[in-house]
Design a protein around this motif. Structure first.
Motif, PDB file in Angstrom:
ATOM      1  N   ARG A   1       0.837  -1.198   0.000  1.00  0.00           N
ATOM      2  CA  ARG A   1       0.000   0.000   0.000  1.00  0.00           C
ATOM      3  C   ARG A   1       0.876   1.255   0.000  1.00  0.00           C
ATOM      4  O   ARG A   1       1.744   1.417   0.864  1.00  0.00           O
ATOM      5  CB  ARG A   1      -0.909  -0.015   1.224  1.00  0.00           C
ATOM      6  N   VAL A   2       0.628   2.130  -0.971  1.00  0.00           N
ATOM      7  CA  VAL A   2       1.426   3.335  -1.152  1.00  0.00           C
ATOM      8  C   VAL A   2       0.562   4.566  -0.900  1.00  0.00           C
ATOM      9  O   VAL A   2      -0.554   4.667  -1.420  1.00  0.00           O
ATOM     10  CB  VAL A   2       2.002   3.402  -2.586  1.00  0.00           C
TER      11      VAL A   2
ATOM     12  N   LEU B   1       0.599   8.240  -1.907  1.00  0.00           N
ATOM     13  CA  LEU B   1       1.222   9.144  -2.861  1.00  0.00           C
ATOM     14  C   LEU B   1       0.781  10.569  -2.550  1.00  0.00           C
ATOM     15  O   LEU B   1      -0.414  10.878  -2.595  1.00  0.00           O
ATOM     16  CB  LEU B   1       0.820   8.760  -4.284  1.00  0.00           C
TER      17      LEU B   1
ATOM     18  N   ARG C   1       0.612   6.744 -10.604  1.00  0.00           N
ATOM     19  CA  ARG C   1      -0.435   5.886 -10.034  1.00  0.00           C
ATOM     20  C   ARG C   1      -0.760   4.720 -10.970  1.00  0.00           C
ATOM     21  O   ARG C   1      -0.869   3.573 -10.526  1.00  0.00           O
ATOM     22  CB  ARG C   1      -1.693   6.723  -9.767  1.00  0.00           C
TER      23      ARG C   1
ATOM     24  N   LEU D   1       2.099   2.182 -10.839  1.00  0.00           N
ATOM     25  CA  LEU D   1       2.114   1.413  -9.592  1.00  0.00           C
ATOM     26  C   LEU D   1       0.986   0.384  -9.567  1.00  0.00           C
ATOM     27  O   LEU D   1       1.179  -0.758  -9.140  1.00  0.00           O
ATOM     28  CB  LEU D   1       2.004   2.356  -8.397  1.00  0.00           C
TER      29      LEU D   1
ATOM     30  N   PHE E   1       0.553  -2.611  -6.898  1.00  0.00           N
ATOM     31  CA  PHE E   1       0.511  -1.793  -5.692  1.00  0.00           C
ATOM     32  C   PHE E   1      -0.896  -1.217  -5.491  1.00  0.00           C
ATOM     33  O   PHE E   1      -1.623  -0.982  -6.453  1.00  0.00           O
ATOM     34  CB  PHE E   1       1.493  -0.624  -5.804  1.00  0.00           C
TER      35      PHE E   1
ATOM     36  N   VAL F   1      -2.751   2.154  -4.256  1.00  0.00           N
ATOM     37  CA  VAL F   1      -2.316   3.549  -4.181  1.00  0.00           C
ATOM     38  C   VAL F   1      -3.431   4.433  -3.633  1.00  0.00           C
ATOM     39  O   VAL F   1      -4.549   4.440  -4.155  1.00  0.00           O
ATOM     40  CB  VAL F   1      -1.894   4.071  -5.569  1.00  0.00           C
TER      41      VAL F   1
ATOM     42  N   TYR G   1      -0.827   2.320   5.386  1.00  0.00           N
ATOM     43  CA  TYR G   1       0.014   2.306   4.194  1.00  0.00           C
ATOM     44  C   TYR G   1       1.402   1.800   4.585  1.00  0.00           C
ATOM     45  O   TYR G   1       1.816   1.881   5.742  1.00  0.00           O
ATOM     46  CB  TYR G   1       0.091   3.691   3.545  1.00  0.00           C
ATOM     47  N   ASP G   2       2.120   1.279   3.573  1.00  0.00           N
ATOM     48  CA  ASP G   2       3.421   0.661   3.819  1.00  0.00           C
ATOM     49  C   ASP G   2       4.590   1.555   3.437  1.00  0.00           C
ATOM     50  O   ASP G   2       5.714   1.356   3.911  1.00  0.00           O
ATOM     51  CB  ASP G   2       3.530  -0.656   3.034  1.00  0.00           C
ATOM     52  N   VAL G   3       4.360   2.522   2.554  1.00  0.00           N
ATOM     53  CA  VAL G   3       5.416   3.411   2.105  1.00  0.00           C
ATOM     54  C   VAL G   3       4.783   4.717   1.622  1.00  0.00           C
ATOM     55  O   VAL G   3       3.642   4.724   1.153  1.00  0.00           O
ATOM     56  CB  VAL G   3       6.246   2.757   0.975  1.00  0.00           C
TER      57      VAL G   3
ATOM     58  N   LEU H   1       5.291   8.091  -0.872  1.00  0.00           N
ATOM     59  CA  LEU H   1       5.976   8.821  -1.926  1.00  0.00           C
ATOM     60  C   LEU H   1       5.586  10.287  -1.771  1.00  0.00           C
ATOM     61  O   LEU H   1       4.419  10.642  -1.940  1.00  0.00           O
ATOM     62  CB  LEU H   1       5.568   8.305  -3.308  1.00  0.00           C
TER      63      LEU H   1
ATOM     64  N   ILE I   1      11.359   1.691  -4.143  1.00  0.00           N
ATOM     65  CA  ILE I   1      10.447   1.185  -3.121  1.00  0.00           C
ATOM     66  C   ILE I   1      10.899  -0.182  -2.637  1.00  0.00           C
ATOM     67  O   ILE I   1      10.988  -0.455  -1.436  1.00  0.00           O
ATOM     68  CB  ILE I   1       9.006   1.099  -3.672  1.00  0.00           C
TER      69      ILE I   1
END
Length: 231
Positions: A2-3, A5, A17, A20, A25, A27, A43-45, A47, A109
């Motif tokens: 999970r991103v 953004l 998007r 990804l 991913f 988003v 979320y995991d990361v 941007l 990532i």
């Protein structure tokens, strides 16, 4: 994965998007620092663009880091070394300058997530994807092996092979490939794509076929034992 953004430039955000999502991913896209800080879904990361309309992205980076250890990758048009240093000192895990390609962001990532994960016990290698009986691609280590031996590939040769093998048999347009492998905002001739396809055909003859579909793009197939490798 999970991103989150955080990007107010709609064309850049939409292109990133789409890329990804194509790679699996999830988003969540927000356009302001305030929305990023108030986002409640997990979320995991992150941007994170620095040029946000309501606040400086560096302040958002600092606030996010104070509340959690989630990986943060700054994406920004600011190329000044000071911004890079300040961003990293405030807790960012990596910094990508615009313009960038989707594949580069995904590689960053994955690299950040690998650093966050404990090493595999006893030095065991990460699991690799197998294509037929001869070809394996270890996407975490960015290594390709043919008949058990590592194959030396240029960076874009690896990116192209990794992209095309994600959906063997699927017809990929030139635009899709250029966006994913070279640059999300690529414009101009695509001759470089033909050169890299030719290189892969030579190096993996008899293992994969890369069919050129006139006016559209390319289709990669895993060759049956004894098949030729180029079309």
């Amino acid at each position: 994965m999970r991103v989150l953004l955080v990007e107010d430039d709609e064309p850049v955000a939409e292109s990133l998007r789409r890329g990804l999502l194509r790679y699996g991913f999830e988003v969540a896209w927000v356009t302001t620092g305030g929305a990023a800080l108030s986002h409640r879904e997990p979320y995991d990361v992150v941007l994170l663009d620095l040029g946000l309309p309501d606040t400086d992205g560096l302040d958002v980076c600092k606030a996010l880091r104070e509340r959690s250890d989630v990986p943060i990758i700054v994406i920004s048009a600011r190329s000044d070394e000071t911004d890079r240093v300040v961003g990293l000192e405030l807790g960012a895990d990596d910094y990508v300058s615009k313009p960038f390609g989707v594949r580069e962001v995904i590689a960053r990532i994955r690299a950040v997530m690998r650093r966050m994960q404990p090493r595999t016990p006893n030095g065991a290698e990460s699991a690799a994807d197998r294509y037929g009986s001869r070809l394996t691609i270890d996407r975490k280590a960015a290594r390709v092996r043919l008949d058990g031996e590592e194959v030396a590939l240029a960076p874009k040769e690896y990116d192209l092979l990794a992209f095309l093998t994600e959906e063997p048999g699927a017809l990929m347009s030139r635009e899709q490939i250029m966006e994913a492998v070279w640059d999300a905002n690529w414009f101009g001739p695509t001759k470089t794509l033909d050169v890299h396809v030719a290189a892969l055909r030579r190096k993996f003859a008899g293992v994969i076929t890369i069919e050129a579909v006139r006016g559209v793009g390319f289709r990669l197939e895993i060759a049956n034992e004894g098949d030729g490798g180029a079309r």
